[in-house]
Scaffold this motif. Structure first.
Motif, short mmCIF file in Angstrom:
data_model
loop_
_atom_site.label_atom_id
_atom_site.label_comp_id
_atom_site.label_asym_id
_atom_site.label_seq_id
_atom_site.Cartn_x
_atom_site.Cartn_y
_atom_site.Cartn_z
N UNK A 30 0.84 -1.20 0.00
CA UNK A 30 0.00 0.00 0.00
C UNK A 30 0.87 1.24 0.00
N UNK A 31 0.27 2.35 -0.42
CA UNK A 31 0.98 3.63 -0.42
C UNK A 31 0.28 4.58 0.53
N UNK A 32 1.04 5.49 1.13
CA UNK A 32 0.38 6.45 2.04
C UNK A 32 -0.61 7.33 1.28
N UNK A 33 -1.80 7.46 1.84
CA UNK A 33 -2.85 8.24 1.18
C UNK A 33 -3.52 9.16 2.17
N UNK A 34 -4.10 10.19 1.61
CA UNK A 34 -4.94 11.05 2.45
C UNK A 34 -6.26 10.33 2.65
N UNK A 35 -7.06 10.84 3.59
CA UNK A 35 -8.36 10.19 3.81
C UNK A 35 -9.24 10.28 2.58
N UNK A 36 -8.99 11.29 1.76
CA UNK A 36 -9.81 11.40 0.54
C UNK A 36 -9.25 10.51 -0.58
N UNK A 37 -8.16 9.77 -0.28
CA UNK A 37 -7.69 8.78 -1.24
C UNK A 37 -6.58 9.25 -2.17
N UNK A 38 -6.04 10.44 -1.93
CA UNK A 38 -4.94 10.92 -2.79
C UNK A 38 -3.60 10.35 -2.30
N UNK A 39 -2.82 9.83 -3.22
CA UNK A 39 -1.51 9.31 -2.85
C UNK A 39 -0.61 10.47 -2.43
N UNK A 40 0.04 10.31 -1.27
CA UNK A 40 0.89 11.40 -0.77
C UNK A 40 2.33 11.17 -1.23
N UNK A 41 2.60 11.59 -2.45
CA UNK A 41 3.91 11.39 -3.05
C UNK A 41 5.02 12.04 -2.20
N UNK A 42 4.70 13.21 -1.66
CA UNK A 42 5.62 13.94 -0.81
C UNK A 42 6.08 13.09 0.37
N UNK A 43 5.15 12.36 0.96
CA UNK A 43 5.47 11.52 2.11
C UNK A 43 6.31 10.32 1.67
N UNK A 44 5.93 9.71 0.56
CA UNK A 44 6.69 8.56 0.05
C UNK A 44 8.14 9.00 -0.15
N UNK A 45 8.30 10.13 -0.78
CA UNK A 45 9.64 10.63 -1.09
C UNK A 45 10.44 10.90 0.19
N UNK A 46 9.84 11.62 1.11
CA UNK A 46 10.54 11.98 2.34
C UNK A 46 10.98 10.72 3.09
N UNK A 47 10.06 9.78 3.25
CA UNK A 47 10.38 8.56 3.99
C UNK A 47 11.48 7.77 3.28
N UNK A 48 11.34 7.66 1.98
CA UNK A 48 12.32 6.88 1.21
C UNK A 48 13.70 7.53 1.27
N UNK A 49 13.75 8.85 1.38
CA UNK A 49 15.04 9.54 1.42
C UNK A 49 15.54 9.70 2.85
N UNK A 50 14.78 9.12 3.79
CA UNK A 50 15.20 9.19 5.18
C UNK A 50 15.04 10.56 5.80
N UNK A 51 14.12 11.36 5.23
CA UNK A 51 13.87 12.69 5.79
C UNK A 51 12.60 12.65 6.63
N UNK A 52 12.34 13.76 7.31
CA UNK A 52 11.10 13.84 8.07
C UNK A 52 9.95 14.03 7.08
N UNK A 53 8.90 13.26 7.23
CA UNK A 53 7.82 13.35 6.24
C UNK A 53 6.96 14.61 6.35
N UNK A 54 7.22 15.47 7.31
CA UNK A 54 6.41 16.69 7.43
C UNK A 54 5.04 16.38 8.00
N UNK A 55 4.09 17.18 7.63
CA UNK A 55 2.75 17.03 8.17
C UNK A 55 2.07 15.77 7.62
#
Ligand code: 6R9
Length: 641
Positions: free
Chosen positions: A595-620
């Motif tokens: 699964x991929x991280x999504x908002x409750x409305x079902x949008x894939x949170x690319x920003x979060x995927x990227x941050x986590x994969x790069x070992x950064x803080x995912x932000x909000x």
């Protein structure tokens, strides 16, 4: 080198102070109409414009209103009368070392003959023609022949795949494709005609395919549709009267990646664009009549359009044109060509420099590079280490580095050191100062100008002649993408810092556009392709910083249950992307997750995927629906490393 004050190459050729630049720049903003009237004299006009700039309907700015000209006339005909008839326009070199030299007269004849062929095949003013060619002389010939008869060409980079080509044919409603049986790269044949055949199965507008015989290998020729270039081009000299084009008639469409949906068709005109590319080349590089200019880009990108074809030909220069890879047959390829043809100005990308740098100084040392007097870079920010290597090992600490910052949409250079106007002290990694007529400002989210040394968005407060006219058949998107975020200003999507000395430092994209090896690609194009495959349920694509290529593509995909145990699925996906979009789009890493991280409305949170994969803080991540997806990304990356 004086780190504090920047680097000032010495030698009488240069005027190492800023006064002249400042004076010209300030005048360009103070009296733009007069200034651009003078600069437009770089061209021969059939009819002079009534007004320099019509800004009554922003953001649809129109330059040189009612001026009439022909770009092919300016690139060719007029040089024949100016003692350049026997001068080389192109010194063309193939990967296997084969060489062809074409003079201005020779190019003029080829362009006229091909323009006649286009007419014979029913192409008229305003028709769209897609050009899908490798780096062979027929490429500039086809572009100029279209310009001569007023057909609008759209060049598609020969590294693109069938789907990418089909999308561009569809959007432009092209009736003709000009291609070759194949091209050569790294000693192998690139199948171009085959890709065209596949693309045409997905489209319906193309009536004729003109095929250049380049490789000579067997290709399918469809009766009634496909014709050989050498069969339709008549021998001899078939003069074609150049059309009187309006300054604001379209010259070409060049598709470029954006943040949403399909690529955008940036539409450039005949007048403002030509004035811009010719003057920016003069100002930035100050090429002299007998110089040999080598823009080592591909004609399929804007850099090649503007600085292999239009600007150098308008100025009557001699260009090197190279078909092939920079590391084939060996990593001294560029240096060998510089030595062999005693190139004076070399213009390439930071990725090329970083790639060649990895092989060490041994390779440039094998060659006499003393003909070089100026170096240039384009496409992405250059890191100081690569800058120094280029400066010392290639330029012999003698050649200034002209770091040109610009975009497909801007037509030509926007921010760059300007040898022709008095070279400013250089700072490795900064594109220095704006070209005449360019009025940038660095702002925060709300559009307020930022003080020096603060990172913000770079926007432009006034139009310049090289600015694209619109997005092809989509004026609403043109307004929305570029002019809505900061009303009244052109927003180009890049981050920037202006330092305390007024130097601009471009810091890369502020949006989801990727820059891989200096090539602009959309994350969304890769995601769209991935989810169109039957195996893929969801996809998130982003760029990971890379020390050589600037960025590489990383994809996270969710595979549908029925394919969950299929071990070849990732390999198949890779292959499909290569065929559909082209080799440069193939992700460096493809990770399979459930699964991929999504908002409750079902949008894939690319920003979060990227941050986590790069070992950064995912932000909000307060809108995140299921945090287990984040853990899965972490695990996938850890296993990969
Ligand atoms: C010419 C070209 C445009 C994007 C642009 C920016 C990046 C280009 C640069 C640079 C820093 C430079 N870019 N030149 N960044 N310094 N000298 O590359 O056009 O393919 O449309 O890409 O490339 O991010 O917005 P295009």
């Amino acid at each position: 080198m004086d780190e504090e004050k920047g680097i000032l190459p010495t030698g009488e050729y240069y005027t190492p102070h800023m006064n002249r630049y400042r004076e010209v720049y300030e005048r360009s903003l103070r009296e733009p109409e007069k200034f651009w009237s003078e600069q437009a004299q770089v061209l021969d006009w059939f009819r002079t414009w009534d007004r320099v700039l019509d800004d009554s309907n922003p953001p649809f700015y129109r330059w040189f209103v009612n001026g009439k000209l022909n770009v092919s006339y300016n690139c060719l005909d007029r040089h024949l009368k100016q003692h350049r008839r026997n001068k080389a326009a192109y010194i063309w070199v193939a990967e296997n070392g084969e060489e062809k030299i074409v003079t201005y007269d020779g190019l003029y004849r080829r362009v006229n003959n091909f323009a006649r062929a286009l007419q014979d095949l029913g192409i008229r003013r305003g028709d769209r023609v897609v050009i899908y060619l490798p780096m062979i002389l027929e490429a500039p010939v086809a572009m100029l022949a279209c310009a001569r008869i007023g057909a609008v060409f759209s060049f598609v980079f020969a590294g693109f795949g069938a789907q990418a080509l089909a999308d561009r044919i569809k959007d432009s409603e092209a009736t003709m494709v000009i291609t070759a049986d194949g091209g050569f790269r790294n000693g192998k044949i690139v199948e171009l005609k085959k890709t065209v055949d596949e693309a045409l199965e997905m489209t319906s507008t193309v009536r004729t395919v003109v095929v250049v015989k380049r490789t000579g290998h067997e290709v399918n020729m469809e009766e009634g549709r496909d014709v050989w270039w050498h069969d339709v081009v008549k021998d001899g000299m078939n003069y074609v009267e150049p059309e009187w084009m309006d300054a604001n008639d379209p010259l070409f469409i060049l598709y470029t990646s954006g943040t949403t949906g399909k690529p955008k068709g940036a539409l450039h005109g005949n007048g403002g664009y030509s004035v811009w590319v010719a003057n920016t080349l003069r100002w930035a590089f100050d090429p002299q009549e007998d110089d040999r200019w080598w823009c080592a880009a591909d004609i399929g990108w804007i850099t090649g359009h503007s600085y292999i074809v239009f600007a150098p030909l308008i100025l009557g220069l001699t260009s090197i044109m190279y078909e092939g890879s920079i590391t084939y047959p060996a990593p001294d390829r560029l240096w060998e060509i510089v030595e062999r043809y005693r190139v004076n100005i070399l213009y390439t990308s930071p990725t090329a420099i970083r790639t060649l740098m990895r092989y060490g100084e041994k390779y440039p040392k094998m060659h006499d590079l003393s003909s070089l007097k100026t170096l240039g870079t384009v496409g992405e920010p250059i890191n100081p280490a690569a800058w120094k290597w280029y400066y010392e090992n290639i330029g012999g600490s003698r050649c200034p580095i002209i770091d040109t910052y610009w975009q497909t949409e801007t037509g030509g250079f926007m921010i760059s050191p300007q040898l022709g106007l008095g070279l400013v002290p250089l700072k490795p990694g900064s594109a220095t100062f704006p070209m005449p007529g360019v009025d940038p400002v660095v702002v925060d989210e709300s559009g307020r100008e930022l003080p020096p040394e603060q990172k913000g968005y770079i926007i432009y407060r006034r139009p310049w002649p090289g600015m694209f006219l619109t997005l092809y058949r989509d004026p609403e998107r043109f307004k929305k993408v570029y002019f809505e975020r900061f009303p009244g200003n052109y927003f180009c999507g890049d981050y920037c810092v202006k330092d305390k000395d007024g130097y601009y430092w471009l810091l890369g994209r502020a949006d989801e556009v990727l820059n891989v090896s200096g090539h602009r690609l959309g994350t969304i194009e890769v995601e769209d392709a991935l989810i169109s495959y039957k195996e893929v349920a969801e996809a998130a694509v982003f760029g990971r910083p890379d020390p050589v290529k600037g960025e590489v593509i990383v994809a996270f995909v969710v595979i549908k249950d029925e394919f969950a145990h299929d071990r070849d699925v990732v390999q198949r996906i890779r292959k499909r992307i290569r065929e559909d979009l082209g080799p440069i789009y193939v992700p460096e890493e493809i990770h399979v997750v459930t699964k991929l991280p999504k908002t409750r409305s079902g949008k894939i949170m690319r920003r979060v995927v990227k941050a986590v994969a790069l070992g950064q803080l995912p932000g909000d991540i307060s809108t995140l629906e299921d945090s287990a997806s984040v853990e899965e990304i972490k695990t996938a990356i850890e296993e990969f490393r």
